[in-house]
Design a protein around this motif. Sequence first.
Motif, PDB file in Angstrom:
ATOM      1  N   LEU A 236      29.673  47.479  24.794  1.00  0.00           N
ATOM      2  CA  LEU A 236      29.266  46.694  25.970  1.00  0.00           C
ATOM      3  C   LEU A 236      30.465  46.452  26.881  1.00  0.00           C
ATOM      4  O   LEU A 236      30.366  46.606  28.110  1.00  0.00           O
ATOM      5  N   GLY A 237      31.598  46.108  26.265  1.00  0.00           N
ATOM      6  CA  GLY A 237      32.808  45.830  27.053  1.00  0.00           C
ATOM      7  C   GLY A 237      33.183  47.006  27.937  1.00  0.00           C
ATOM      8  O   GLY A 237      33.549  46.834  29.104  1.00  0.00           O
ATOM      9  N   ALA A 238      33.038  48.222  27.397  1.00  0.00           N
ATOM     10  CA  ALA A 238      33.412  49.423  28.155  1.00  0.00           C
ATOM     11  C   ALA A 238      32.416  49.717  29.274  1.00  0.00           C
ATOM     12  O   ALA A 238      32.741  50.442  30.221  1.00  0.00           O
ATOM     13  N   ALA A 239      31.207  49.156  29.179  1.00  0.00           N
ATOM     14  CA  ALA A 239      30.151  49.494  30.155  1.00  0.00           C
ATOM     15  C   ALA A 239      29.978  48.417  31.240  1.00  0.00           C
ATOM     16  O   ALA A 239      29.184  48.603  32.159  1.00  0.00           O
ATOM     17  N   LEU A 240      30.699  47.284  31.136  1.00  0.00           N
ATOM     18  CA  LEU A 240      30.529  46.204  32.121  1.00  0.00           C
ATOM     19  C   LEU A 240      30.877  46.713  33.520  1.00  0.00           C
ATOM     20  O   LEU A 240      31.865  47.435  33.693  1.00  0.00           O
ATOM     21  N   SER A 241      30.068  46.340  34.532  1.00  0.00           N
ATOM     22  CA  SER A 241      30.399  46.771  35.898  1.00  0.00           C
ATOM     23  C   SER A 241      29.720  45.864  36.925  1.00  0.00           C
ATOM     24  O   SER A 241      28.716  45.214  36.622  1.00  0.00           O
ATOM     25  N   ASN A 242      30.290  45.834  38.116  1.00  0.00           N
ATOM     26  CA  ASN A 242      29.738  44.970  39.165  1.00  0.00           C
ATOM     27  C   ASN A 242      30.072  45.569  40.533  1.00  0.00           C
ATOM     28  O   ASN A 242      31.246  45.668  40.901  1.00  0.00           O
ATOM     29  N   ASP A 243      29.047  45.940  41.301  1.00  0.00           N
ATOM     30  CA  ASP A 243      29.265  46.520  42.639  1.00  0.00           C
ATOM     31  C   ASP A 243      29.812  45.490  43.631  1.00  0.00           C
ATOM     32  O   ASP A 243      30.226  45.875  44.735  1.00  0.00           O
ATOM     33  N   LEU A 244      29.760  44.209  43.282  1.00  0.00           N
ATOM     34  CA  LEU A 244      30.309  43.192  44.197  1.00  0.00           C
ATOM     35  C   LEU A 244      31.807  42.967  43.954  1.00  0.00           C
ATOM     36  O   LEU A 244      32.427  42.137  44.619  1.00  0.00           O
ATOM     37  N   LYS A 245      32.384  43.724  43.017  1.00  0.00           N
ATOM     38  CA  LYS A 245      33.817  43.559  42.738  1.00  0.00           C
ATOM     39  C   LYS A 245      34.653  43.863  43.988  1.00  0.00           C
ATOM     40  O   LYS A 245      35.550  43.090  44.345  1.00  0.00           O
ATOM     41  N   ALA A 246      34.345  44.992  44.659  1.00  0.00           N
ATOM     42  CA  ALA A 246      35.164  45.400  45.813  1.00  0.00           C
ATOM     43  C   ALA A 246      35.114  44.345  46.927  1.00  0.00           C
ATOM     44  O   ALA A 246      36.175  43.915  47.411  1.00  0.00           O
ATOM     45  N   PRO A 247      33.912  43.881  47.368  1.00  0.00           N
ATOM     46  CA  PRO A 247      33.920  42.852  48.407  1.00  0.00           C
ATOM     47  C   PRO A 247      34.529  41.527  47.939  1.00  0.00           C
ATOM     48  O   PRO A 247      35.203  40.845  48.730  1.00  0.00           O
ATOM     49  N   ALA A 248      34.343  41.162  46.676  1.00  0.00           N
ATOM     50  CA  ALA A 248      34.946  39.909  46.183  1.00  0.00           C
ATOM     51  C   ALA A 248      36.470  40.018  46.221  1.00  0.00           C
ATOM     52  O   ALA A 248      37.162  39.082  46.663  1.00  0.00           O
ATOM     53  N   LEU A 249      37.010  41.190  45.827  1.00  0.00           N
ATOM     54  CA  LEU A 249      38.470  41.382  45.858  1.00  0.00           C
ATOM     55  C   LEU A 249      38.996  41.442  47.287  1.00  0.00           C
ATOM     56  O   LEU A 249      40.103  40.991  47.570  1.00  0.00           O
ATOM     57  N   ASP A 250      38.181  41.994  48.198  1.00  0.00           N
ATOM     58  CA  ASP A 250      38.584  42.068  49.600  1.00  0.00           C
ATOM     59  C   ASP A 250      38.708  40.654  50.186  1.00  0.00           C
ATOM     60  O   ASP A 250      39.607  40.367  50.963  1.00  0.00           O
ATOM     61  N   LEU A 251      37.787  39.761  49.770  1.00  0.00           N
ATOM     62  CA  LEU A 251      37.811  38.385  50.268  1.00  0.00           C
ATOM     63  C   LEU A 251      38.855  37.537  49.546  1.00  0.00           C
ATOM     64  O   LEU A 251      39.400  36.591  50.119  1.00  0.00           O
ATOM     65  N   ALA A 252      39.089  37.838  48.288  1.00  0.00           N
ATOM     66  CA  ALA A 252      40.018  37.036  47.481  1.00  0.00           C
ATOM     67  C   ALA A 252      40.964  37.981  46.730  1.00  0.00           C
ATOM     68  O   ALA A 252      40.797  38.206  45.531  1.00  0.00           O
ATOM     69  N   PRO A 253      41.971  38.534  47.432  1.00  0.00           N
ATOM     70  CA  PRO A 253      42.838  39.556  46.822  1.00  0.00           C
ATOM     71  C   PRO A 253      43.562  39.047  45.568  1.00  0.00           C
ATOM     72  O   PRO A 253      43.914  39.846  44.693  1.00  0.00           O
ATOM     73  N   GLY A 254      43.761  37.738  45.471  1.00  0.00           N
ATOM     74  CA  GLY A 254      44.443  37.161  44.305  1.00  0.00           C
ATOM     75  C   GLY A 254      43.710  37.433  43.000  1.00  0.00           C
ATOM     76  O   GLY A 254      44.301  37.335  41.913  1.00  0.00           O
ATOM     77  N   LEU A 255      42.425  37.779  43.109  1.00  0.00           N
ATOM     78  CA  LEU A 255      41.646  38.032  41.892  1.00  0.00           C
ATOM     79  C   LEU A 255      42.163  39.253  41.135  1.00  0.00           C
ATOM     80  O   LEU A 255      41.961  39.374  39.929  1.00  0.00           O
ATOM     81  N   ALA A 256      42.846  40.161  41.863  1.00  0.00           N
ATOM     82  CA  ALA A 256      43.352  41.384  41.212  1.00  0.00           C
ATOM     83  C   ALA A 256      44.280  41.010  40.061  1.00  0.00           C
ATOM     84  O   ALA A 256      44.227  41.618  38.983  1.00  0.00           O
ATOM     85  N   SER A 257      45.131  39.972  40.264  1.00  0.00           N
ATOM     86  CA  SER A 257      46.068  39.630  39.186  1.00  0.00           C
ATOM     87  C   SER A 257      45.345  38.939  38.026  1.00  0.00           C
ATOM     88  O   SER A 257      45.762  39.060  36.874  1.00  0.00           O
ATOM     89  N   VAL A 258      44.240  38.236  38.324  1.00  0.00           N
ATOM     90  CA  VAL A 258      43.466  37.617  37.234  1.00  0.00           C
ATOM     91  C   VAL A 258      42.865  38.729  36.359  1.00  0.00           C
ATOM     92  O   VAL A 258      42.943  38.688  35.125  1.00  0.00           O
ATOM     93  N   ILE A 259      42.307  39.748  37.045  1.00  0.00           N
ATOM     94  CA  ILE A 259      41.697  40.868  36.309  1.00  0.00           C
ATOM     95  C   ILE A 259      42.776  41.591  35.488  1.00  0.00           C
ATOM     96  O   ILE A 259      42.582  41.900  34.320  1.00  0.00           O
ATOM     97  N   GLU A 260      43.944  41.785  36.140  1.00  0.00           N
ATOM     98  CA  GLU A 260      45.038  42.494  35.452  1.00  0.00           C
ATOM     99  C   GLU A 260      45.474  41.750  34.192  1.00  0.00           C
ATOM    100  O   GLU A 260      45.632  42.346  33.126  1.00  0.00           O
ATOM    101  N   VAL A 261      45.642  40.423  34.316  1.00  0.00           N
ATOM    102  CA  VAL A 261      46.072  39.635  33.148  1.00  0.00           C
ATOM    103  C   VAL A 261      44.992  39.680  32.074  1.00  0.00           C
ATOM    104  O   VAL A 261      45.273  39.887  30.890  1.00  0.00           O
ATOM    105  N   MET A 262      43.732  39.519  32.493  1.00  0.00           N
ATOM    106  CA  MET A 262      42.629  39.540  31.517  1.00  0.00           C
ATOM    107  C   MET A 262      42.610  40.895  30.808  1.00  0.00           C
ATOM    108  O   MET A 262      42.419  40.970  29.595  1.00  0.00           O
ATOM    109  N   GLU A 263      42.827  41.978  31.571  1.00  0.00           N
ATOM    110  CA  GLU A 263      42.794  43.325  30.967  1.00  0.00           C
ATOM    111  C   GLU A 263      43.994  43.559  30.040  1.00  0.00           C
ATOM    112  O   GLU A 263      43.917  44.359  29.119  1.00  0.00           O
TER     113      GLU A 263
END
Length: 320
Positions: A236-263
Amino acid sequence: MTADLAIEGVARRRVRARASGKVNLHLSVGPLADDGYHPLATVFQAVDLYETVTATARDDGAITLTMDWAPHLKDFASPVPLDETNLAWKAAEAVRRAFGIVDGVDLHILKGVPVAGGMAGGSADAAAALLACAEVWDCGVTRSDLHELAAGLGADVPFCLMGHTAIGLGRGEQLSPAMTHGEFHWVFAVQHSGLSTPTVFERFDQMVERGQIIPTDPAVNTEVMAALIAGDAGRLGAALSNDLKAPALDLAPGLASVIEVMESTATLGVVISGSGPTVAGLARSRQHALAIGAMITAAGVADVVVTASGPAAGAVLLER
Ligand code: C5P
């Protein structure tokens, strides 16, 4: 399920209901339709973070709304409107209109789902309020009556009524239960500055216009479904996905580092929940989720870290 409350010599009926927040395991978004909504294919999972709504009947026709925070969100209190714009208030109005009720209600919300985080806290308030008001005013409703009212309140409200794990089509309100096996354990990195759902969908449209996103017909991810049936958190972890990721990151670029740390932790997979900005990580166990949570807290990339497990129940009446 109900209690009589003696206030100023008058017995007032009181009902408590609760509904869970959710995470989207997969969110596939199609191009904007004429009704102003985007066709979706999503898989919702309810998690054991709860909104608890207490409804106390009033005979003067007024509606009031108060709110408190559950202990894990005490330091996180964000402003929430306590007037007719609140979805719980709108839910009470919808029940009144549908069943010709003239009585009023005092609503109280105990918030356990982060606000404006893409986890459907407001929709869970609406689902719990629908159930509590229908009971406190003795409307004699069925679940399908409430489903119809729920769909009129917002795309995620029907799922918050239903709970567990479900495929959502249409705007997200056309639900069918998903087969799952076992429990899944999550860690959520939550931010103070929320993202508004319409703004994220608008940014999605702008990115489509600019050619940065090529929308396709929304389709359910069969790998997610297979992983759920197998109870295989790694798959399941490998299959998680969200098409709203790109617009959410565009609006809140700081989220990239949250995702990076989580990953960078040993999560099985990372996804933005709904329209964000909450970043969800899937863990192997409850203990593993707590350990990842401690790493996210130490990295200082989230305002609050919350752990939860799913699937959790939908809206239920609670005994007092
Ligand atoms: O239904 P709800 O009020 O939660 O949706 C908020 C907004 O999110 C909608 O007004 C719309 O702009 C956007 N939305 C969308 N497509 C969906 C769900 C929501 O465009 N399927």
